[in-house]
Design a protein around this motif. Structure first.
Motif, mmCIF file in Angstrom:
data_model
loop_
_atom_site.group_PDB
_atom_site.id
_atom_site.type_symbol
_atom_site.label_atom_id
_atom_site.label_comp_id
_atom_site.label_asym_id
_atom_site.label_seq_id
_atom_site.Cartn_x
_atom_site.Cartn_y
_atom_site.Cartn_z
ATOM 1 N N GLU A 230 0.832 -1.208 0.000
ATOM 2 C CA GLU A 230 0.000 0.000 0.000
ATOM 3 C C GLU A 230 0.869 1.261 0.000
ATOM 4 O OE1 GLU A 230 -4.104 -1.032 2.344
ATOM 5 O OE2 GLU A 230 -2.254 -1.330 3.463
ATOM 6 N N MET A 269 -6.057 7.453 2.709
ATOM 7 C CA MET A 269 -7.259 8.191 2.286
ATOM 8 C C MET A 269 -7.075 9.673 2.608
ATOM 9 S SD MET A 269 -10.273 7.960 0.883
ATOM 10 C CE MET A 269 -11.185 6.421 1.019
ATOM 11 N N VAL A 272 -4.796 11.251 -0.031
ATOM 12 C CA VAL A 272 -5.424 11.442 -1.349
ATOM 13 C C VAL A 272 -6.406 12.616 -1.277
ATOM 14 C CG1 VAL A 272 -6.949 10.370 -3.046
ATOM 15 C CG2 VAL A 272 -5.012 9.090 -2.138
ATOM 16 N N HIS A 273 -7.194 12.682 -0.204
ATOM 17 C CA HIS A 273 -8.062 13.856 -0.006
ATOM 18 C C HIS A 273 -7.206 15.120 0.067
ATOM 19 C CE1 HIS A 273 -12.145 12.199 1.609
ATOM 20 N NE2 HIS A 273 -11.653 11.398 0.701
ATOM 21 N N ILE A 276 -5.791 16.320 -3.240
ATOM 22 C CA ILE A 276 -6.834 16.887 -4.113
ATOM 23 C C ILE A 276 -7.209 18.295 -3.638
ATOM 24 C CG2 ILE A 276 -9.234 16.635 -4.889
ATOM 25 C CD1 ILE A 276 -8.748 13.532 -4.745
ATOM 26 N N GLU A 307 -10.420 1.785 10.729
ATOM 27 C CA GLU A 307 -11.663 1.787 9.948
ATOM 28 C C GLU A 307 -12.718 2.738 10.493
ATOM 29 O OE1 GLU A 307 -13.139 -2.137 9.281
ATOM 30 O OE2 GLU A 307 -11.238 -2.831 8.441
ATOM 31 N N PRO A 517 -17.896 8.578 6.899
ATOM 32 C CA PRO A 517 -16.771 9.508 6.736
ATOM 33 C C PRO A 517 -17.054 10.625 5.725
ATOM 34 C CG PRO A 517 -16.095 7.202 6.414
ATOM 35 C CD PRO A 517 -17.569 7.219 6.452
ATOM 36 N N ILE A 518 -16.268 11.675 5.838
ATOM 37 C CA ILE A 518 -16.342 12.822 4.930
ATOM 38 C C ILE A 518 -15.914 12.375 3.524
ATOM 39 C CG2 ILE A 518 -15.310 15.089 4.439
ATOM 40 C CD1 ILE A 518 -17.031 15.138 6.963
ATOM 41 N N ALA A 519 -16.636 12.830 2.516
ATOM 42 C CA ALA A 519 -16.309 12.463 1.129
ATOM 43 C C ALA A 519 -15.565 13.612 0.448
ATOM 44 C CB ALA A 519 -17.587 12.140 0.364
ATOM 45 N N ILE A 520 -14.726 13.253 -0.488
ATOM 46 C CA ILE A 520 -13.897 14.265 -1.151
ATOM 47 C C ILE A 520 -14.751 15.290 -1.906
ATOM 48 C CG2 ILE A 520 -13.448 12.783 -3.178
ATOM 49 C CD1 ILE A 520 -11.086 15.427 -1.685
ATOM 50 N N VAL B 9 -13.222 7.650 -5.390
ATOM 51 C CA VAL B 9 -12.349 7.768 -4.217
ATOM 52 C C VAL B 9 -13.042 7.216 -2.977
ATOM 53 C CG1 VAL B 9 -11.208 9.380 -2.642
ATOM 54 C CG2 VAL B 9 -11.028 9.698 -5.093
ATOM 55 N N ASP B 10 -14.284 7.662 -2.764
ATOM 56 C CA ASP B 10 -14.955 7.214 -1.542
ATOM 57 C C ASP B 10 -16.450 6.949 -1.729
ATOM 58 O OD1 ASP B 10 -15.525 9.983 -1.780
ATOM 59 O OD2 ASP B 10 -14.018 10.480 -0.275
ATOM 60 N N THR B 11 -17.185 7.940 -2.213
ATOM 61 C CA THR B 11 -18.648 7.763 -2.252
ATOM 62 C C THR B 11 -19.233 8.105 -3.611
ATOM 63 O OG1 THR B 11 -19.225 10.049 -1.725
ATOM 64 C CG2 THR B 11 -18.780 8.608 0.139
ATOM 65 N N TYR B 61 -21.246 4.414 0.062
ATOM 66 C CA TYR B 61 -19.785 4.348 0.205
ATOM 67 C C TYR B 61 -19.238 3.216 -0.663
ATOM 68 C CZ TYR B 61 -19.698 7.756 3.906
ATOM 69 O OH TYR B 61 -19.809 8.945 4.615
ATOM 70 N N HIS B 63 -15.618 3.113 -1.281
ATOM 71 C CA HIS B 63 -14.354 2.818 -0.599
ATOM 72 C C HIS B 63 -14.341 3.512 0.753
ATOM 73 C CE1 HIS B 63 -12.906 2.147 -4.854
ATOM 74 N NE2 HIS B 63 -12.604 1.024 -4.247
ATOM 75 N N LYS B 64 -14.410 2.730 1.803
ATOM 76 C CA LYS B 64 -14.390 3.317 3.152
ATOM 77 C C LYS B 64 -12.955 3.342 3.688
ATOM 78 C CE LYS B 64 -18.789 3.069 5.401
ATOM 79 N NZ LYS B 64 -19.541 2.639 6.572
ATOM 80 N N TYR B 69 -8.274 -0.079 -1.307
ATOM 81 C CA TYR B 69 -8.889 0.767 -2.337
ATOM 82 C C TYR B 69 -8.516 0.269 -3.727
ATOM 83 C CZ TYR B 69 -8.458 3.599 1.894
ATOM 84 O OH TYR B 69 -8.475 4.020 3.193
ATOM 85 N N TRP B 71 -8.659 1.876 -6.415
ATOM 86 C CA TRP B 71 -7.926 2.912 -7.165
ATOM 87 C C TRP B 71 -6.443 2.997 -6.815
ATOM 88 C CZ3 TRP B 71 -6.451 5.873 -3.112
ATOM 89 C CH2 TRP B 71 -7.354 6.095 -2.070
#
Lengths: 605, 81
Positions: A230, A269, A272-273, A276, A307, A517-520, B9-11, B61, B63-64, B69, B71
């Motif tokens: 990873e 994650m 990546v957020h 961006i 998680e 969770p918060i999304a991008i 990416v996520d959602t 969701y 990818h949590k 992932y 991607w």
């Protein structure tokens, strides 16, 4: 010889875009002719045929029936021979290169066309290299502040409170302070043989949940090591991508800087957020740790993912963030809640973070740490912040429990004075929120401006210190509705800019959504909204009403009352236990983590 | 052919307006929409019934955080074509 360009506004109303383009072309020495927008297709065609134009630049927004008009226009140019001698360019909203080609044009540009793209095409060359990296410098939030108190009475009260606090902590010690010392030795030990005994010593001061993780890889639920695969994939991803045409959120001014939280649980994650939204102009991030991390003695080690909410604040995770975020991006690490405050600040400093987050008062309220424990740990943490030259921000989120703003601000000011005495650089972080006490007392019935402004005015009348409204701004004004959440953020950000503060933390449009969770995409929503608000406001000001001054006067008076009560107690911890900075009626309770764990400074832990 | 869903990416969020008689019918339709779009069970982030229909924001969701992932596989990011 300079190329000749005929500019044709086919749109009956909107020719401003074409005028701007023409002006840019003129500046570069092209010969341009701009037609008026009300000519018939036949008249335009005749004009185009009357001279040897190298390019016919047509501007038109696509709408119903427009494709037919443009098709007829092309037929006319064909018939008059223009097609053979001139290249035809189509530009405007909703135009794509494919659509332009389909209609018979040689080239098409959409609404986001940059002038250099058009010029490169006209000159028959590749476009100049597009800026594909952030071109900004790292900012020092505390730069230029003197930390001079301008309110003598408050200064005297704070000085006395903090002297007593420092004296009180001198004779006390904690496992948190001890672990930080061991960890510092570990960091400085390099790879020598001393490490094993230091790890052993460190683990002896930890709860079993942490020791099991660090010695047996048995982690709390949902935690695992990030694999080498990873990490390699992350390296590959980041090294092969870059920001396209980065955006600056601020307009006409450098401040406020805009921060966002990172704390999805997973450093990959988060990164990546982070990458961006760096492109979208975010200036910095706050790493938020899992709530359970605060309850355990000791910190997990290694590059770990989780998680659930909150990214584990291990040295390796913080280093990973620093490694891949842009050098201009500021990074702050939350330290003040829980039993690992000094060590967290040490790790943040050692990993190269720029700031940290400490509030001895808020950290001791609600689901926080025991006030006596945090007094000892917090003082040591501020010493580490000073040593690493990391400013520390002081969040006033106790207001969200129902604590009146003046009690919260009094708490922030105690931390400022403490920071000053310990040689650190504190940053005031009053909330821009619709807090419970405000709701119950109708302080924002008229507007959301005056009371928030009053907090800033009051603090400025007390001390010359950086101010960073948080956290995030618009707290409790945002709903799960996307547009409303973005708007609420942008209005508060506009107010912050208008008040000339240094930084704001903004949420995302899914902040009020608590089931994941918060999304991008939701992060970008609020950034776009704030960018637009700053473009809209420029240097203009939001003007609070006279009520803001009345609130300010009252706020300062009540801050003094609170500080007098705190001063009357034997220690800051006693003041917190007895509710001087937030009581049960307010909705605030002294924290319990680490209660009864202090030892005498002279005793060996 | 690569799956677009692997690049999320996520959602996946969906915003739409569904005609319905009341809020409970609107919620049922919103959840059914997620199934119809092969997203499985979606979460209703926001709903507002106005008498004619319901404005909804739905989320799935893909990818949590903390999971693996799709991607992040080298074949995904190294060949974006």
């Amino acid at each position: 010889m300079a190329k000749k360009i005929l500019c044709v506004p086919l749109d009956p109303v909107h020719d401003v875009g074409l005028k701007l383009i023409r002006s840019a072309l003129d500046e570069r020495g092209y010969t341009t002719v701009l037609l008026s927008p009300d000519l018939s297709l036949e008249a335009i065609s005749k004009k185009a045929a009357s001279d040897d134009y190298d390019f016919i630049l047509v501007s038109r927004t696509i709408g119903y029936g427009v494709a037919e008009i443009l098709g007829r226009f092309i037929d006319l140019l064909d018939a008059s021979g223009v097609r053979e001698k001139s290249k035809l360019i189509l530009g405007g909203k909703a135009i794509t290169p494919e659509l332009a080609a389909e209609l018979g044009f040689d080239k098409g540009f959409g609404e986001h066309m940059q002038i250099d793209e058009l010029i490169a095409y006209i000159e028959g060359r590749e476009r100049d290299i597009v800026v594909d990296r952030l071109q900004r410098e790292k900012k020092d939030i505390a730069e230029g502040y003197s930390y001079r108190f301008v309110h003598a009475e408050i200064e005297e009260l704070l000085s006395d409170i903090c002297d007593k606090l420092l004296q009180w902590t001198e004779s006390r010690h904690s496992a948190g302070v001890e672990r930080a010392k061991i960890r510092e030795e570990l960091i400085n030990a390099g790879e020598n043989g001393k490490r094993e005994s230091l790890y052993k010593k460190y683990n002896s001061h930890c709860d079993s949940e942490i020791t099991n993780g660090n010695t047996k890889n048995i982690y709390p639920t949902g935690v695992r090591n990030v694999s080498q695969e990873e990490l390699s994939a992350l390296e590959g991803y980041i090294s092969t991508t870059h920001p396209h045409a980065p955006v600056t959120i601020q307009h006409n001014q450098d401040r406020p800087l805009i921060f966002k939280f990172l704390g999805s649980g997973c450093p990959i994650m988060d990164l990546v957020h982070g990458k961006i939204v760096e492109r979208w102009g975010i200036n910095g991030f706050l790493i938020i740790n899992p709530s359970w991390e605060a309850r355990y003695e000791g910190l997990l080690q290694g590059c770990l993912t989780h998680e659930n909410d909150g990214t584990i604040t291990s040295l390796e995770n913080i280093k990973l963030m620093k490694q891949y975020l842009d050098p201009s991006t500021l990074l702050t690490v939350r330290a003040h809640r829980g039993l690992n405050t000094p060590e967290t600040v040490l790790l943040a400093g050692a990993a190269g973070a720029d700031l940290t987050k400490i509030n001895l008062v808020y950290g001791s309220l609600g689901a926080g740490t025991d006030p006596e424990r945090l007094a000892v740990d917090g003082v040591e943490a501020i010493r580490y912040a000073a040593r690493y030259n990391m400013p520390f921000d002081i969040p006033g989120n106790d207001e969200l429990s129902g604590v009146p703003a003046w009690k919260t601000l009094a708490g922030l000011l105690i931390n400022v004075m403490l920071g000053k005495k310990l040689g650190a650089k504190p940053i005031l972080k009053p909330l821009f929120c619709y807090g419970p006490h405000i709701v119950l007392n109708g302080m924002m019935d008229q507007n959301f401006v005056d009371f928030n402004a009053a907090k800033i005015y009051a603090l400025r009348q007390i001390v010359d210190c950086p101010i960073w409204p948080g956290e995030p701004i618009a707290f409790m004004t945002q709903s799960e509705e996307r547009v409303q959440a973005a708007n609420a953020t942008s209005y508060h950000a506009a107010l912050a800019a208008s008040l000339g503060v240094d930084v704001v933390t903004i949420a995302s449009t899914d902040e009020a959504y608590s089931r994941g969770p918060i999304a991008i995409a939701s992060r970008i929503d609020t950034i776009r909204a704030v960018t637009d608000a700053y473009r809209f406001m420029g240097d203009a000001q939001i003007s609070p009403t006279g009520q803001a001054d009345l609130f300010t006067e009252d706020m300062i008076k009540k801050i003094i009352e609170v500080l007098k009560e705190v001063q009357s107690k034997t220690s800051l911890a006693e003041a917190i236990y007895e509710g001087a900075l937030g009581n049960e009626e307010d909705g605030a309770y002294p924290g319990t983590f680490g209660k009864g764990t202090l030892t005498a400074a002279s005793a060996k832990i | 052919m690569k799956k677009a869903m692997d690049r999320v990416v996520d959602t996946v969020d969906i915003e739409t307006y569904l005609l319905c008689k009341n809020e409970s019918e609107g919620k049922r339709l919103a959840l059914q929409l997620g199934e119809d779009l092969n997203l499985g069970t979606v979460d209703i982030m926001f709903q507002e019934f106005d008498g004619y229909g319901i404005r909804v924001r739905l989320r799935k969701y893909i990818h949590k955080p903390g999971k693996h992932y799709a991607w992040l596989k080298p074949e995904e990011y190294s060949d974006k074509g």
